[in-house]
Design a protein around this motif. Structure first.
Motif, PDB file in Angstrom:
ATOM      1  N   TYR A 104      -2.177   7.734  -1.386  1.00 40.14           N
ATOM      2  CA  TYR A 104      -2.294   7.123  -0.072  1.00 40.14           C
ATOM      3  C   TYR A 104      -3.229   5.913  -0.071  1.00 40.14           C
ATOM      4  CZ  TYR A 104      -3.359   6.274   4.784  1.00 40.14           C
ATOM      5  OH  TYR A 104      -3.532   5.656   5.993  1.00 40.14           O
ATOM      6  N   SER A 105      -2.722   4.801   0.422  1.00 43.74           N
ATOM      7  CA  SER A 105      -3.460   3.552   0.628  1.00 43.74           C
ATOM      8  C   SER A 105      -3.902   2.865  -0.659  1.00 43.74           C
ATOM      9  CB  SER A 105      -4.671   3.812   1.540  1.00 43.74           C
ATOM     10  OG  SER A 105      -5.153   2.605   2.036  1.00 43.74           O
ATOM     11  N   LEU A 109       1.804   1.197   7.250  1.00 50.28           N
ATOM     12  CA  LEU A 109       0.795   0.532   6.418  1.00 50.28           C
ATOM     13  C   LEU A 109       1.210  -0.876   6.015  1.00 50.28           C
ATOM     14  CD1 LEU A 109      -0.312   3.355   3.938  1.00 50.28           C
ATOM     15  CD2 LEU A 109      -1.766   2.208   5.616  1.00 50.28           C
ATOM     16  N   LEU A 145       0.840  -1.192   0.000  1.00 50.87           N
ATOM     17  CA  LEU A 145       0.000   0.000   0.000  1.00 50.87           C
ATOM     18  C   LEU A 145       0.875   1.241   0.000  1.00 50.87           C
ATOM     19  CD1 LEU A 145      -2.585  -1.123   2.690  1.00 50.87           C
ATOM     20  CD2 LEU A 145      -2.940  -1.034   0.211  1.00 50.87           C
TER      21      LEU A 145
END
Length: 163
Positions: free
Chosen positions: A91-92, A132, A84
């Protein structure tokens, strides 16, 4: 560096300014080139080829075409295991890593964690990327080969892969 993105957000440019990476035109034949479209996933076993990784800094919007031009004859092309993004732009998002995230992840898989952490330390969100991906990154680094990594990808990211 293909200069396709906003230079102020270019992580490769910042790493160059800090002297943490070098710009090269023609990577040596024993260098692993990161290619998100490669069929072969990077694993610890690739350390037998080299300990050097090359990332081609380009826009995700133009990546397919840009990388085709560079990688047509390359045998040491590898994709990173699924991760991720921790950067503010993507982001993500699965697999949409910045150049620094890609390099750091590659070096972590090869067991060069100290260098990877040094690269990420230059960015406010470097710790976000690590947080993450903490568990999966440890497992990728412990995997013996690409087959083990592919099984881990399915285990960790089955929800992403299905959709």
């Amino acid at each position: 560096m293909l200069y396709q993105d906003d230079r102020r957000k270019c992580t490769a440019s910042k790493l160059l300014r800090f002297g943490l990476i070098r710009r090269i035109k023609n990577p040596r034949s024993n260098v692993i080139i990161l290619n998100p479209f490669s069929k072969t996933v990077l694993s610890k076993s690739d350390k037998s080829i080299t300990k050097h990784i090359c990332a081609i800094d380009c826009s995700w919007n133009m990546a397919s075409k840009s990388l085709d031009n560079y990688l047509v004859f390359r045998t040491n092309s590898r994709r990173l295991p699924l991760l991720l993004a921790g950067n503010p732009v993507n982001y993500s998002k699965l697999g949409k890593l910045s150049t620094v995230e890609a390099l750091a992840a590659g070096y972590m898989v090869l067991g060069e964690t100290g260098y990877a952490l040094t690269l990420l330390s230059k960015f406010k969100w470097g710790d976000t990327f690590l947080a993450l991906n903490s568990d999966v990154m440890k497992d990728y680094a412990n995997a013996k080969n690409s087959e083990e990594i592919e099984l881990l990808e399915m285990d960790y990211f089955k929800e992403y892969i299905r959709n």
